[in-house]
Design a protein around this motif. Structure first.
Motif, PDB file in Angstrom:
ATOM      1  N   ALA A  88       0.842  -1.203   0.000  1.00 34.23           N
ATOM      2  CA  ALA A  88       0.000   0.000   0.000  1.00 34.23           C
ATOM      3  C   ALA A  88       0.876   1.251   0.000  1.00 34.23           C
ATOM      4  CB  ALA A  88      -0.924  -0.007   1.221  1.00 34.23           C
ATOM      5  N   ALA A  89       1.947   1.212   0.804  1.00 31.39           N
ATOM      6  CA  ALA A  89       2.850   2.374   0.888  1.00 31.39           C
ATOM      7  C   ALA A  89       3.529   2.636  -0.449  1.00 31.39           C
ATOM      8  CB  ALA A  89       3.893   2.153   1.992  1.00 31.39           C
ATOM      9  N   ILE A  90       3.817   1.583  -1.181  1.00 30.96           N
ATOM     10  CA  ILE A  90       4.459   1.735  -2.494  1.00 30.96           C
ATOM     11  C   ILE A  90       3.481   2.308  -3.512  1.00 30.96           C
ATOM     12  CG2 ILE A  90       5.449   0.411  -4.423  1.00 30.96           C
ATOM     13  CD1 ILE A  90       6.678  -1.474  -2.221  1.00 30.96           C
ATOM     14  N   ALA A  91       2.222   1.923  -3.413  1.00 30.89           N
ATOM     15  CA  ALA A  91       1.246   2.331  -4.428  1.00 30.89           C
ATOM     16  C   ALA A  91       0.878   3.811  -4.363  1.00 30.89           C
ATOM     17  CB  ALA A  91      -0.020   1.479  -4.295  1.00 30.89           C
ATOM     18  N   ILE A  92       1.168   4.481  -3.238  1.00 33.55           N
ATOM     19  CA  ILE A  92       0.789   5.901  -3.141  1.00 33.55           C
ATOM     20  C   ILE A  92       1.937   6.830  -3.520  1.00 33.55           C
ATOM     21  CG2 ILE A  92      -1.088   5.527  -1.500  1.00 33.55           C
ATOM     22  CD1 ILE A  92       0.773   6.415   0.764  1.00 33.55           C
ATOM     23  N   LYS A  93       3.082   6.307  -3.914  1.00 32.41           N
ATOM     24  CA  LYS A  93       4.227   7.144  -4.320  1.00 32.41           C
ATOM     25  C   LYS A  93       3.926   7.901  -5.620  1.00 32.41           C
ATOM     26  CE  LYS A  93       8.213   5.207  -4.666  1.00 32.41           C
ATOM     27  NZ  LYS A  93       9.132   4.138  -5.123  1.00 32.41           N
ATOM     28  N   THR A  94       4.421   9.127  -5.713  1.00 31.61           N
ATOM     29  CA  THR A  94       4.399   9.833  -7.014  1.00 31.61           C
ATOM     30  C   THR A  94       5.855  10.118  -7.385  1.00 31.61           C
ATOM     31  OG1 THR A  94       4.063  11.949  -5.898  1.00 31.61           O
ATOM     32  CG2 THR A  94       2.110  10.836  -6.754  1.00 31.61           C
ATOM     33  N   THR A  95       6.343  11.320  -6.982  1.00 37.63           N
ATOM     34  CA  THR A  95       7.757  11.613  -7.244  1.00 37.63           C
ATOM     35  C   THR A  95       8.643  11.100  -6.107  1.00 37.63           C
ATOM     36  OG1 THR A  95       7.474  13.768  -6.240  1.00 37.63           O
ATOM     37  CG2 THR A  95       7.268  13.646  -8.634  1.00 37.63           C
ATOM     38  N   ASP A  96       8.066  10.459  -5.122  1.00 44.39           N
ATOM     39  CA  ASP A  96       8.850   9.885  -4.023  1.00 44.39           C
ATOM     40  C   ASP A  96       9.860   8.899  -4.592  1.00 44.39           C
ATOM     41  OD1 ASP A  96       5.918  10.284  -3.372  1.00 44.39           O
ATOM     42  OD2 ASP A  96       6.730  10.179  -1.346  1.00 44.39           O
ATOM     43  N   THR A  97      11.068   8.920  -4.072  1.00 44.98           N
ATOM     44  CA  THR A  97      12.046   7.929  -4.526  1.00 44.98           C
ATOM     45  C   THR A  97      12.006   6.674  -3.663  1.00 44.98           C
ATOM     46  OG1 THR A  97      13.819   8.819  -3.144  1.00 44.98           O
ATOM     47  CG2 THR A  97      13.577   9.766  -5.342  1.00 44.98           C
ATOM     48  N   VAL A  98      11.476   6.803  -2.440  1.00 45.37           N
ATOM     49  CA  VAL A  98      11.334   5.637  -1.563  1.00 45.37           C
ATOM     50  C   VAL A  98       9.946   5.673  -0.941  1.00 45.37           C
ATOM     51  CG1 VAL A  98      13.785   5.451  -0.962  1.00 45.37           C
ATOM     52  CG2 VAL A  98      12.291   6.936   0.392  1.00 45.37           C
ATOM     53  N   HIS A  99       9.448   4.508  -0.518  1.00 51.16           N
ATOM     54  CA  HIS A  99       8.186   4.513   0.228  1.00 51.16           C
ATOM     55  C   HIS A  99       8.521   4.703   1.709  1.00 51.16           C
ATOM     56  CE1 HIS A  99       9.374   0.283   0.358  1.00 51.16           C
ATOM     57  NE2 HIS A  99       8.611   0.144   1.433  1.00 51.16           N
TER      58      HIS A  99
END
Lengths: 386, 386
Positions: free
Chosen positions: A142-153
């Motif tokens: 879930a934490a990975i799926a909400i990333k946009t320009t984030d380089t890490v979750h």
């Protein structure tokens, strides 16, 4: 870890086809109870995205059974059709989650480009896929799926020896009021608390954590912080211990957001001491943290304290110009409003830079975290929507 | 041209050795009368440079016989010794200019790095050299000597058919409240007016010109705008015509400053219309002009109107989110707070970009000029003092 560290929660993260690159873009977090207590804090921007308007309404009921989050589109400035899209997303989630769920208790959060409708076919079928993928170990996905320009979750957890847990996930590249990509945070706990108690702990925590990180001064239309309580541990926590756990998780996630800020090469800790009031300290800290010239100087590893004084001078805080002291990484380069120790003594090679401004006007203080301004920030934000 | 376009003024610009690169760095402007009327507007920053504190005191007397300006050092945050340096500069100018001049009627303005003392030997001998070089054609050289990061020198003149003239020079790479390099402006006129009339015209002019350019939101410690009146034309001007001439010269110089802003590749004209009050229009315009994300988008020729709405949403102005309209270069990309015309219709290839925000809340308006945020800005400001 993440939103499934606390008992009573399942989550999933999947690729629904909202992002053109095919990456993970839809997360679902479900509170399986026994409680469905909830609290929320939302952006102060008066132009609010459809999911913010929707979720604020949901939170008024004090019960949240699930949260649908998507990256790949903010659903902001999309008018009544955009609001209907959010509503349809909650309806779809209620339908696929089945018994015990109703749309009015399902929060929605979105992040991405402003001013474009979401591809609703992808969103709605994605909600179905996510419901089928729910797991007590799904917090990471879930934490990975909400990333946009984030380089890490970004995830964080605090476990109390008393038997309850607070965990959470975040995405963002800025402040609670961040940048193009918004800050979305979902916290979960299995502590047995009603919504008003969750609300009190959450507001107290965000005031000194997310609200004191300031990447680029730009307030998003979509910022959302939710705290869901399942009560599944069966333990009623000590109020102070619980408040501290929520604060610690927020602080941890907030620091991770600053560390991952767009294009940043330095984390800057601005501490204001000797202020007549906490409000003064915060105003001065924010003014320093938002000064583009100073942020460029820090990028260049230049202990340019004149820009700190110049930023302080634009505030309405109580101080006398000839009583200001400024230290950079422990070297008091400005003393009594004028030249102090030799600026060549300041070592700025490391990622963390500490700026302390002493107003000599009282005993209050505040810390604001920000980052430097870099050419990479410009590049990333020049090309975002094209 | 410049400060010697009006009768009754001489000026000079020389290399005094303040700048390490040996460039021109000291200017002298002398009012030879018969009047020595004067008005001044200074930075609103509470941390004021020594020359600002000095010149504010001089202006209280309502008479200015000369102005000494230097680039190569701001003389800000230099404590009591820095103030003594400014005083000594005015004393030296009075001495070399001789009869009819006294230090208490000589204004001083400085620009450059904050927090370092000026090389006073160079400054004082430079004042002597400049006095020997004074000429009725020296305005251009004076304008060149006050440059810091400016790529061009900036002058403007309005001649009235009634026989009087307003001319001026400026340096700066930002707003009346600009950036590292401060804005310094000296205007001169041979119109026959007393100081209170000059003051009224100057304040009215700066309010809608220099105070409405905003390059990077950073307020300098040194901003200074002076208007000197010699009365040498012998003509008492029509008040409205004179006010308009001063406004036109300020507007022209202000535009030149924006055009020369550090690292800028676009001039952005932010016009707010349909506001309930002029203060609302100005607040909204400034919020848009200071939004780093929008400034990056304009740099990338991306008509990202969502960032305009996001900036409007942070203000306290009267508006309803669903009644906001935004046009970029004439294309109404946002209508009623949601998607309007096709953003692909917006042509942003040219240097000037026009953003119009309609609050649909009244009939007041304001224009703020700013520029884009570029990697060159970051580079220039990362390396400035090192």
């Amino acid at each position: 870890m993440s939103v499934t560290a606390a008992k009573g929660f399942t989550a999933a993260g999947i690729a629904a086809g909202i992002k053109e690159n095919g990456g993970a873009d839809l997360a679902l977090v479900v509170n399986n109870g026994p409680n469905r207590a909830a609290a929320g804090v939302f952006t102060a921007n008066r132009v609010k995205a459809a999911p913010v308007l929707w979720s604020q309404q949901v939170l008024k009921g004090g019960r949240v059974s699930a949260v649908v989050l998507n990256s790949g589109g903010a659903n902001a400035c999309t008018g009544a059709p955009g609001f209907q899209d959010t509503h349809a997303t909650a309806e779809k989630a209620a339908e696929v989650l089945g018994d015990g769920h109703s749309a009015g208790e399902i929060a929605v959060a979105s992040t991405g480009l402003i001013g474009e409708r979401l591809p609703m076919e992808a969103v709605l079928s994605g909600v179905g896929t996510a419901a089928g993928a729910l797991s007590a170990h799904g917090g990471e996905k879930a934490a990975i799926a909400i990333k946009t320009t984030d380089t890490v979750h970004k995830t964080a957890v605090v476990e109390s020896p008393a038997g309850w847990t607070v965990g959470g996930m975040a995405k963002g590249a800025g402040m609670l009021a961040p940048s193009l990509a918004t800050m979305l945070v979902v916290l979960t706990t299995d502590a047995d608390l009603a919504s008003p108690a969750l609300d009190e702990a959450l507001r107290s925590a965000t005031r000194t954590t997310f609200e004191r990180i300031d990447s680029d001064g730009c307030l998003s239309t979509n910022d959302t912080v939710l705290l869901l309580g399942s009560g599944a541990s069966g333990v009623v926590p000590d109020a102070a211990e619980f408040a501290e756990a929520v604060r610690a998780v927020c602080d941890d996630l907030g620091r991770q957001i600053v560390r991952d800020a767009e294009g940043a090469s330095k984390d800057i800790r601005v501490e204001v001491v000797g202020a007549a009031s906490e409000a003064d300290a915060e105003e001065v800290g924010r003014s320093i943290a938002r000064n583009n010239l100073l942020k460029c100087a820090v990028h260049g590893e230049d202990p340019n304290w004149g820009r700190v004084l110049s930023a302080i001078g634009t505030t309405s805080a109580a101080f006398e110009p000839d009583q200001l002291n400024v230290s950079i990484n422990g070297v008091q380069v400005c003393r009594g409003g004028a030249v102090g120790e030799d600026r060549d003594k300041v070592d700025m090679r490391f990622r963390e830079v500490r700026i302390t401004a002493d107003l000599s006007a009282g005993t209050e203080s505040a810390v604001i975290w920000t980052n430097d301004l870099t050419a990479d920030y410009v590049h990333e934000n020049s090309a975002y929507s094209s």
